[in-house]
Design an enzyme around this catalytic site. Sequence first.
Site, PDB file in Angstrom:
ATOM      1  N   ASP A 125     -12.945  -4.759  -1.800  1.00  0.00           N
ATOM      2  CA  ASP A 125     -13.887  -5.867  -1.892  1.00  0.00           C
ATOM      3  C   ASP A 125     -15.159  -5.468  -1.159  1.00  0.00           C
ATOM      4  O   ASP A 125     -15.220  -4.401  -0.539  1.00  0.00           O
ATOM      5  CB  ASP A 125     -13.284  -7.140  -1.284  1.00  0.00           C
ATOM      6  CG  ASP A 125     -12.828  -6.914   0.158  1.00  0.00           C
ATOM      7  OD1 ASP A 125     -13.697  -6.919   1.068  1.00  0.00           O
ATOM      8  OD2 ASP A 125     -11.618  -6.735   0.387  1.00  0.00           O
ATOM      9  N   GLU A 167       0.810  -1.205   0.000  1.00  0.00           N
ATOM     10  CA  GLU A 167       0.000   0.000   0.000  1.00  0.00           C
ATOM     11  C   GLU A 167       0.854   1.270   0.000  1.00  0.00           C
ATOM     12  O   GLU A 167       0.384   2.338  -0.364  1.00  0.00           O
ATOM     13  CB  GLU A 167      -0.923   0.010   1.225  1.00  0.00           C
ATOM     14  CG  GLU A 167      -1.938  -1.114   1.235  1.00  0.00           C
ATOM     15  CD  GLU A 167      -2.660  -1.231   2.559  1.00  0.00           C
ATOM     16  OE1 GLU A 167      -3.791  -1.741   2.550  1.00  0.00           O
ATOM     17  OE2 GLU A 167      -2.098  -0.836   3.590  1.00  0.00           O
TER      18      GLU A 167
END
Length: 243
Positions: free
Chosen positions: A210, A13
């Site tokens: 998600d 990230e």
Amino acid sequence: MTITAILSALAEEQQGLLEQLQQPRKTRHAGRDFWQGQLYGQPVVLALSRIGKVAAATTSTALIERFNVGRIVFTGVAGGLGGGVQVGDVVVATEFVQHDLDASPIFPRYEVPLYGQACFPCDKTLTALLLKASRAGLQSLALPATTLLHHGLMASGDRFVSGMQESRNLRTALKQGGHEALAVEMEGAAVAQVCFDYGLPFAAVRTISDRADDTAHVDFPVFVKDVASLYAQAIVRHLLEAL
């Protein structure tokens, strides 16, 4: 100048930000690597919170005590929980609640004992800047018109929510407690509480990787590497340039 700490849970990230860090200096402290340097004209410290609330609290405390940061910004990914929050969307937090905290019947469910509150707010001024930076960052990436920017409550807990029924149950339980959460992750509430204790500005932005359902374990690894890291770079750049 005020030092800005940029936190992420996973190395993927934050890799793009670390590659752009100027005059990098690594310090090993509390079992973690902290990278100090200049990023887009601002003094920063990059660090990985690791996964989970305890690890995130440890990292946040170290940033404040050892590196004297003046604000903390969290970037990363989360599961979509609220209606209309879809994969690829971005959520800027207004506040955080711990969805797995339950000290009832001594205290109301979700309330943090001895604080008298369940939710810990993000700093309004810093969050407004982050919201503006998120909008500008997403526009700079020329994303599809279907990509949405949301602003609201996030829920944190020491559990990777990855089942449709689990996600529904979590959303229902939070709603019954008066909490309409847009997204679920594993660190933000801990960082928010630490910053509350120290009186330090905190803001957080998460890209939805998600829907916290049965496909979460499939979507997550690829999305973090190929999408979320690019979002983080664009958003952080616009935020730091605005500070």
